[in-house]
Design a protein around this motif. Structure first.
Motif, PDB file in Angstrom:
ATOM      1  N   GLY A 185       0.785  -1.225   0.000  1.00 19.98           N
ATOM      2  CA  GLY A 185       0.000   0.000   0.000  1.00 19.98           C
ATOM      3  C   GLY A 185       0.814   1.271   0.000  1.00 19.98           C
ATOM      4  O   GLY A 185       0.481   2.241  -0.681  1.00 19.98           O
ATOM      5  N   ARG A 214      -4.392  -3.040  -6.774  1.00 24.21           N
ATOM      6  CA  ARG A 214      -4.257  -1.662  -6.303  1.00 24.21           C
ATOM      7  C   ARG A 214      -4.367  -0.685  -7.471  1.00 24.21           C
ATOM      8  O   ARG A 214      -3.784  -0.915  -8.542  1.00 24.21           O
ATOM      9  CB  ARG A 214      -2.916  -1.456  -5.583  1.00 24.21           C
ATOM     10  N   TRP A 239      -3.145   2.727  -8.575  1.00 21.24           N
ATOM     11  CA  TRP A 239      -2.035   3.606  -8.208  1.00 21.24           C
ATOM     12  C   TRP A 239      -2.260   4.999  -8.789  1.00 21.24           C
ATOM     13  O   TRP A 239      -2.731   5.147  -9.922  1.00 21.24           O
ATOM     14  CB  TRP A 239      -0.719   3.038  -8.743  1.00 21.24           C
ATOM     15  N   SER A 267      -1.812   4.665  -3.275  1.00 19.46           N
ATOM     16  CA  SER A 267      -2.607   3.575  -3.847  1.00 19.46           C
ATOM     17  C   SER A 267      -3.780   3.247  -2.949  1.00 19.46           C
ATOM     18  O   SER A 267      -3.811   3.611  -1.765  1.00 19.46           O
ATOM     19  CB  SER A 267      -1.746   2.325  -4.032  1.00 19.46           C
ATOM     20  N   SER A 268      -4.728   2.533  -3.516  1.00 23.88           N
ATOM     21  CA  SER A 268      -5.859   2.010  -2.754  1.00 23.88           C
ATOM     22  C   SER A 268      -6.184   0.624  -3.281  1.00 23.88           C
ATOM     23  O   SER A 268      -6.090   0.361  -4.485  1.00 23.88           O
ATOM     24  CB  SER A 268      -7.088   2.929  -2.891  1.00 23.88           C
ATOM     25  N   ALA A 269      -6.512  -0.291  -2.365  1.00 24.26           N
ATOM     26  CA  ALA A 269      -6.799  -1.679  -2.742  1.00 24.26           C
ATOM     27  C   ALA A 269      -8.276  -1.835  -3.075  1.00 24.26           C
ATOM     28  O   ALA A 269      -9.139  -1.234  -2.419  1.00 24.26           O
ATOM     29  CB  ALA A 269      -6.408  -2.617  -1.608  1.00 24.26           C
TER      30      ALA A 269
END
Length: 554
Positions: A412, A451, A453, A467-469
């Motif tokens: 992350g 993710r 980005w 980033s985020s999952a």
């Protein structure tokens, strides 16, 4: 002229047939030598009224028996696949699986700052070695059960021929004299001289002309190789496991879609709560009923709460580890689980041996009740708290399965954008891991998330990365909203998409049918035990059939 001739003949004779050396040299020998694998250990055994004692360090380092000293209980702990022994210091007793066993003399003694163990009292059925002292000898010989020992005897009266030499010639100095008829141990048989050892532990070379034909004996004892525990699902099919991430409440099982091919579910139910070893539980009877109705085995997860300080405190003493073990066994029986999945992460590197010891003490207790034991690990790296603390070689000899979490190549907060788990990265690290973990006991973890980005260029020209999952469905929805189409990326073995908006560069390496198929191909290629997906809720409804089809491919 005659005198000159005789002198010349004498010189030639001495040159051709030099006399045996009478020089004796000191042989370095401890007071009570320990002879193991044809070598003498650097430390000495310890004499006592009831026979020789072996140093604990030797037992751990040379014999590689899983023994460790527990300070709080002042005892040595010894674990096998099926039993747990506790040997108190200076007491004529020990505890096996919670039952007290009286002994004729002390099992463990302390001399100076070192601990010593009496091998004659160790449970022969669980020790793959035989300990013996020849008659009138101060040495202790140790042999592998089912190994062999060769003996020879000396057939010679001439003292020069009976002297053990430092090399393969009578002109070499000698270290000791064997008696006529004395029985020796054959170390190495050479073409003209053989290396032998006396009952005292001293070794040297004797001419084959003075030795009898070797007699070989197989070492036997009451020891029997313990069979590995045979888990239920593993004996017949490829493992298709999925973790169920339970953060605050268990899922509404009526909303869980069909998962064809899945045979193990692993809910994150138990966690280390206090330094005293108390565990929290989110176990659910209704979830168990749902899993049983679907035919799934349940391997409930226990974590260390990913807290290094709490982990170190709780695992420090045998009493708190036992408290943790007692709770897990009780939970497993209460909820009629099929197994326990150990997920200890973020552990100080120096506390790795404590994790190993906990697993050694937990596994026999669970096996006794018929529960499968698996353990989650990362790929091998230098990251102390996230990788280096795992003693993979020791752990794999204890648990039934190792589950490698083959993801977070780029995590992350990674300083650069990249795949969660590119295929070349997985395969390269997998090859290295298989040097330590047997393929038939390794389960490949696969991600059901990716993710998104974001790269932004700052005023000074630097690139800030965040980033985020997202779940599989989340990634698909995000791309559809933006009208994006993915392309195949050869370097990662994944579908890839990118676009720019208002100065931000977006990138995503997708987890979908393409990457999933390649991951399962790796599982087949390396003949692994199966796969484990993180996490069930992040997978799309369609991915389960894709996964089952891939696993069933020949």
């Amino acid at each position: 002229m005659l005198g000159f001739l005789l002198t010349t003949l004498a010189v030639v004779y001495l040159f051709l047939f030099p006399p045996a050396s009478n020089e004796k040299v000191q042989y370095p020998l401890p007071e009570h030598p320990i002879v193991f694998e044809n070598a003498i250990y650097s430390s000495s055994a310890q004499a006592s009224n009831a026979g020789l004692l072996v140093p604990l360090d030797f037992v751990k380092d040379a014999l590689r028996l899983p023994m460790t000293y527990d300070t709080a209980s002042d005892s040595i702990l010894f674990t096998t696949r099926h039993h747990i022994y506790q040997f108190p210091v200076a007491k004529a007793q020990y505890i096996k699986d919670g039952q007290l066993v009286e002994t004729p003399s002390t099992v463990v003694e302390k001399h100076g700052d070192s601990l010593f163990i009496r091998p004659s009292i160790l449970p022969e059925e669980d020790i793959p070695f035989v300990f013996t002292s020849p008659e009138n000898s101060d040495a202790l010989f140790i042999y592998h059960v089912e190994g062999t020992v060769a003996n020879v005897s000396v057939e010679e009266e001439n003292v020069d021929q009976r002297r053990l030499r430092t090399g393969t010639s009578l002109q070499n100095p000698y270290v000791a004299e064997a008696l006529p008829g004395e029985r020796l141990f054959l170390i190495n048989e050479g073409p003209s001289f053989s290396e032998v050892r006396m009952p005292s532990g001293i070794s040297g070379y004797l001419s084959n002309d003075v030795l009898t034909t070797p007699e070989t004996t197989t070492i036997t004892s009451a020891y029997q190789q313990e069979e590995r525990f045979t888990p239920g699902v593993a004996s017949e099919e490829v493992i298709n496991m999925t973790w169920e991430a339970v953060y605050s409440a268990n899922p509404d099982t009526t909303t869980i879609p069909p998962m064809p091919g899945v045979n193990v579910v692993s809910p994150t139910w138990f966690a280390l709560e206090t330094e005293a070893g108390d565990l929290s539980s989110k176990a659910s009877t209704s979830y168990m009923n749902w899993a049983n109705d679907r035919g799934y085995e349940v391997w409930a997860v226990v974590t260390n709460d990913f807290d290094p300080d709490k982990t170190a405190a709780a695992l420090q003493a045998y009493s708190t580890r036992t408290h943790m073990v007692d709770q897990l066994v009780a939970f497993a029986k209460e909820y009629q689980l099929d197994g326990i999945n150990i997920d200890f992460e973020n552990v100080n590197e120096e506390d790795g041996p404590l994790v190993t010891q906990f697993v050694r003490e937990l596994t026999p207790r669970l096996h006794k009740e018929g529960f499968t034991v698996s353990m989650d690990i990362t790929f091998i790296s230098n990251s102390g708290n996230w990788s280096a603390f795992y003693e993979r070689d020791k752990l794999t000899s204890v648990v039934d399965y190792m589950v490698v979490m083959a993801y977070d190549e780029h995590w992350g907060s990674s300083p650069e954008a990249g795949s969660v788990s590119s295929l070349p990265w997985v395969e390269g690290h997998l090859q290295r891991l298989l040097e330590v973990v047997p393929n038939e006991r390794l389960i490949l973890g696969i991600p059901f998330y990716a993710r998104i980005w974001e790269e932004q260029t700052t005023a000074n020209g630097n690139i800030e990365v965040s980033s985020s999952a997202h779940s599989m469905d989340g990634i698909e929805a995000w791309m559809e909203e933006r009208g994006l189409t993915s392309t195949y990326d050869d370097q990662t073995g994944q579908d890839y998409a990118e676009y720019q908006e208002e100065g931000t560069h977006y990138k995503v390496w997708m987890e979908n049918e393409t990457s999933l198929q390649k991951r399962v191909d790796l599982m087949h290629a390396y003949e692994l035990a199966g796969v484990a997906s993180w996490t069930r809720s992040l997978g799309s409804d369609e991915i389960w059939q894709v996964l089952e089809n891939a696993l069933n491919e020949e």
